[in-house]
Design a protein around this motif. Structure first.
Motif, PDB file in Angstrom:
ATOM      1  N   LEU A 152       1.007   3.983  -3.014  1.00 32.08           N
ATOM      2  CA  LEU A 152       0.555   5.329  -2.688  1.00 32.08           C
ATOM      3  C   LEU A 152       1.587   6.391  -3.055  1.00 32.08           C
ATOM      4  O   LEU A 152       1.228   7.482  -3.517  1.00 32.08           O
ATOM      5  N   CYS A 194      -8.539   5.692   6.619  1.00 36.30           N
ATOM      6  CA  CYS A 194      -7.648   6.599   7.349  1.00 36.30           C
ATOM      7  C   CYS A 194      -7.206   7.775   6.483  1.00 36.30           C
ATOM      8  O   CYS A 194      -7.056   8.900   6.983  1.00 36.30           O
ATOM      9  N   SER A 195      -7.001   7.533   5.202  1.00 35.38           N
ATOM     10  CA  SER A 195      -6.605   8.618   4.316  1.00 35.38           C
ATOM     11  C   SER A 195      -7.693   9.680   4.205  1.00 35.38           C
ATOM     12  O   SER A 195      -7.394  10.880   4.128  1.00 35.38           O
ATOM     13  N   ALA A 232      -6.720   1.606   4.864  1.00 32.74           N
ATOM     14  CA  ALA A 232      -5.878   2.700   4.374  1.00 32.74           C
ATOM     15  C   ALA A 232      -6.730   3.789   3.728  1.00 32.74           C
ATOM     16  O   ALA A 232      -6.483   4.989   3.933  1.00 32.74           O
ATOM     17  N   ASN A 233      -7.753   3.397   2.944  1.00 33.72           N
ATOM     18  CA  ASN A 233      -8.645   4.400   2.345  1.00 33.72           C
ATOM     19  C   ASN A 233      -9.427   5.160   3.418  1.00 33.72           C
ATOM     20  O   ASN A 233      -9.613   6.380   3.318  1.00 33.72           O
ATOM     21  N   TYR A 283      -7.372   7.039  -8.365  1.00 33.10           N
ATOM     22  CA  TYR A 283      -8.416   6.351  -7.608  1.00 33.10           C
ATOM     23  C   TYR A 283      -9.002   5.181  -8.398  1.00 33.10           C
ATOM     24  O   TYR A 283      -9.393   4.164  -7.808  1.00 33.10           O
ATOM     25  N   LEU A 294      -6.451  12.242   7.236  1.00 32.38           N
ATOM     26  CA  LEU A 294      -5.525  13.096   6.493  1.00 32.38           C
ATOM     27  C   LEU A 294      -6.244  14.183   5.704  1.00 32.38           C
ATOM     28  O   LEU A 294      -5.993  15.376   5.890  1.00 32.38           O
ATOM     29  N   ASN A 295      -7.159  13.767   4.819  1.00 31.08           N
ATOM     30  CA  ASN A 295      -7.789  14.739   3.926  1.00 31.08           C
ATOM     31  C   ASN A 295      -8.772  15.656   4.651  1.00 31.08           C
ATOM     32  O   ASN A 295      -8.819  16.864   4.372  1.00 31.08           O
ATOM     33  N   THR A 340       0.828  -1.209   0.000  1.00 35.17           N
ATOM     34  CA  THR A 340       0.000   0.000   0.000  1.00 35.17           C
ATOM     35  C   THR A 340       0.857   1.253   0.000  1.00 35.17           C
ATOM     36  O   THR A 340       0.554   2.236  -0.696  1.00 35.17           O
ATOM     37  N   GLN A 396      -6.884  20.028  -1.889  1.00 27.95           N
ATOM     38  CA  GLN A 396      -7.005  18.613  -2.209  1.00 27.95           C
ATOM     39  C   GLN A 396      -7.832  18.447  -3.475  1.00 27.95           C
ATOM     40  O   GLN A 396      -8.942  18.950  -3.577  1.00 27.95           O
TER      41      GLN A 396
END
Length: 701
Positions: free
Chosen positions: A389, A462-463, A459-460, A497, A467-468, A385, A490
């Motif tokens: 990324l 948490c991102s 991971a998606n 994606y 993050l975003n 991942t 962003q």
């Protein structure tokens, strides 16, 4: 007077381009002086006269009444009668034209018989009913309002991503239905073998097993080892054959669906490719998206059209600049691209080596604290991942230094990212299959695919939320801070994606044999991904300033999906081929439907031997090398027919292009005639004297 017979045309017309089968009204000429002088009529009149006389003679020989109608100029319109059954609101014409069409239909109904009138009315009612039913069913599709809102704010390109995601959800739901019909249903109804342990949660089981795929989950219907042979033990109807048939049906239907979508998109892209590219006037007058409802989205669409025109002009200027490069500039550019490609290969090699190290470290069976063990178990998914990324964004920066056009930069980044994602997964599968396991090897492999799916979804999540979303909140509250300016806004990068979706679906296909409930898990993951990405788009992202050409990139996305399916089928074939050797060498414990020395080959051989002799002979012939020759001949015939059809379509396109050229010539001719008439009306004496001077021959030298 001006002579109109001296008009010359630069475009050469072939026999195919002169002959037009678009309309059957070739015998109906408007007998006017100006119509006979049109360039298109002058170019095509001889061919049309020959064709019209030939059709009239044929029709007169077959049916005398038709010949009389031809002589009177009353030939039926033939294919144009199909437009009489089309609903008026679907016809592309103005209101007055639709009223005239309605009056003509009424006159036709009064002139034809009762049964013909009833047939036409029923045809119109059927089409109207099917159109209403299709509209009702399209309104019942899931996430329709969400897609409409996303399309209204961000345009068609972002909506294409969510439509592709919904398509993958539908395909995984179909896979779930096949798994239930072929695997889960017979196992539930007929039971498992008597030596199978009952499924209970207890003992050394913990909730951590749901993340690692061990313990209770390893004994559950999620993995391969659960499906042992039960009371259903007929020669051609047993658990191993049903299991194998279900998996092969999933791959076969997936192949049909993906190939169909790829070919349809390829035809659309071929029609809109560089050979038949749209001009600038089309982009200006026909490029508006009428689904936009938000004023900000309308302003953004204006910038899209403007940026698209800028991109078109940039590509044209880039082509001119590329043609003007000297030999020294080309040599320096070749050297620069070679160095950058070596850098890309070095990054890919480093990523693969990192995956290899993570796979070896994850196989360490020494005792650790539970958190350390969890991290070590998830070390390969974390590494894959992380690589997927980071490296695509590095590839995007590298392509900007290679002096390619913008379209070529996007395609180069996509190709490198495709290779990275599929190759990283292939390297991980290779090292996992090479690892020797004393336990059930299929369960171990399915466990790795299960962890890949779970960690990719985490991971998606948490991102998006860790993050975003904080990044968006910081930019809203502190827009002038240094960190906000460094991070920037962003943006929803659609190609990256979509690559993540293709990677996830490839993992589902690879692990479906070893983890039969993976399509169900994948459906839940994709539905959760839809809502996560919807939140991120509507709340955290701003629209991209450059137009995303979804029509040209969708073929590449579906082709990537096809490559993932081929990788999954290759992995399954490799495992099935080496299944017999692993069982003969006692390298692992027997488990699953192919336990106790059973493999795919001896199970199918037992089924074939139980069939009648004629069926055995037929199946052995189909599986033999003698059947390869007629199969290849049939493929050649089918491919030849498709190539011939493509050439015929190309000729039809050429004829239509000729018609467009001639129609523009007609317009120029009519404008010229109109200007001449206006000059005559304004200055009749001057025009008359000019005509007399043109008729007088010049004096000899």
């Amino acid at each position: 007077m001006e002579e109109h017979n001296n008009v010359n045309f630069m475009r050469l017309l072939s026999d195919e381009s002169n002959r037009s089968t678009v309309s059957s009204d070739s015998c109906e000429y408007y007998q006017t002086e100006i119509f006979d002088q049109l360039p298109s009529i002058q170019a095509s009149r001889p061919e049309q006269d020959r064709q019209c006389r030939w059709e009239a003679s044929e029709a007169y020989q077959d049916v005398p009444e038709v010949g009389e109608r031809i002589s009177r100029g009353l030939l039926s319109r033939g294919p144009k009668d199909k437009a009489s059954t089309q609903p008026l609101r679907n016809m592309v014409m103005c209101i007055q034209g639709k009223r005239d069409a309605r009056d003509r239909r009424k006159m036709q109904i009064s002139s034809i018989g009762f049964w013909e009138s009833w047939r036409r009315s029923q045809s119109i009612n059927w089409k109207r009913g099917w159109a209403q039913m299709g509209g009702t069913l399209s309104g019942l599709l899931p996430w329709q309002r969400s897609l409409h809102a996303i399309e209204g704010r961000f345009g068609v390109g972002v909506k294409a991503y969510f439509v592709f995601l919904r398509y993958l959800v539908y395909m995984n739901i179909l896979h779930c239905a096949l798994i239930c019909g072929f695997i889960l249903g017979p196992t539930t109804f007929y039971g498992r073998s008597n030596s199978s342990e009952p499924l209970k949660f207890g003992g050394n089981d913990s909730y951590l097993d749901f993340f690692l795929g061990t313990g209770y989950l390893d004994r559950s219907p999620v993995f391969f080892g659960f499906y042992t042979r039960g009371s259903l033990d007929l020669p051609c109807l047993n658990t191993p054959l049903l299991y194998l048939a279900g998996i092969l049906t999933i791959f076969f239907l997936s192949l049909i669906l993906v190939v169909r979508r790829t070919t349809v998109g390829y035809k659309h892209t071929w029609m809109l490719g560089k050979r038949y590219s749209m001009n600038v006037s089309y982009k200006i007058f026909c490029g508006w998206d009428f689904t936009i409802q938000d004023p900000a989205a309308a302003t953004l669409k204006h910038s899209f059209i403007r940026n698209d025109l800028k991109l078109f002009l940039e590509e044209q200027s880039f082509s001119l600049r590329e043609a003007q490069r000297t030999l020294g500039q080309r040599a320096r550019l070749f050297l620069l691209r070679s160095v950058l490609n070596l850098l890309v290969l070095s990054l890919l090699a480093g990523a693969f080596y990192l995956i290899y190290i993570a796979t070896k470290t994850s196989g360490d069976e020494s005792m650790h604290y539970w958190l350390v063990s969890l991290v070590l178990e998830y070390l390969p998914p974390i590494t894959i991942t992380f690589v997927n990324l980071v490296l695509p964004h590095i590839f995007r920066k590298i392509s900007s230094f290679e002096d390619y056009s913008f379209t070529m930069q996007v395609n180069a980044t996509l190709v490198r990212s495709i290779f990275l994602k599929l190759a990283s997964l292939g390297i991980y599968l290779f090292f996992t299959l090479k690892t020797e396991h004393q336990q059930c090897g299929e369960n171990m492999f399915g466990r790795e695919m299960y962890k890949l799916c779970i960690f990719n979804f985490l991971a998606n999540f948490c991102s998006a939320f860790l993050l975003n979303y904080p990044r968006k909140m910081m930019q809203e509250k502190y827009p002038s801070s240094l960190l906000s300016r460094l991070l920037g806004k962003q943006r929803f990068l659609i190609p990256f994606y979509v690559l993540d979706l293709v990677y996830s679906q490839t993992v589902f296909w690879v692990g479906v044999y070893y983890c039969p409930l993976l399509p169900l898990i994948g459906t839940v993951i994709l539905m959760g991904t839809f809502y996560i990405q919807k939140f991120m788009v509507l709340r955290c992202c701003v629209a991209e300033q450059r137009m995303f050409r979804g029509s040209s990139s969708s073929v590449l996305f579906h082709f990537m999906l096809l490559l993932g399916l081929i990788m999954a089928a290759t992995t399954l074939g490799f495992n099935l081929y080496h299944q017999k050797d692993t069982h003969d060498k006692n390298m692992r414990l027997p488990c699953g439907p192919f336990g106790n020395g059973k493999t795919m080959f001896n199970v199918t051989e037992r089924c074939v031997n139980s069939l009648p002799s004629l069926a055995q002979t037929t199946l052995r012939y189909l599986a033999s090398e003698a059947f390869a020759l007629p199969l290849i001949l049939a493929e050649i015939i089918i491919l030849t027919s498709y190539v011939s059809r493509g050439r015929a379509n190309q000729k039809a396109i050429e004829r239509l292009k000729d018609m467009l050229v001639m129609s523009s010539s007609d317009k120029r001719f009519l404008v010229k005639q109109h200007a001449t008439m206006l000059r005559r009306q304004r200055n009749p004496h001057r025009v008359h004297s000019a005509a007399i001077e043109e008729d007088v021959p010049p004096p000899p030298l």
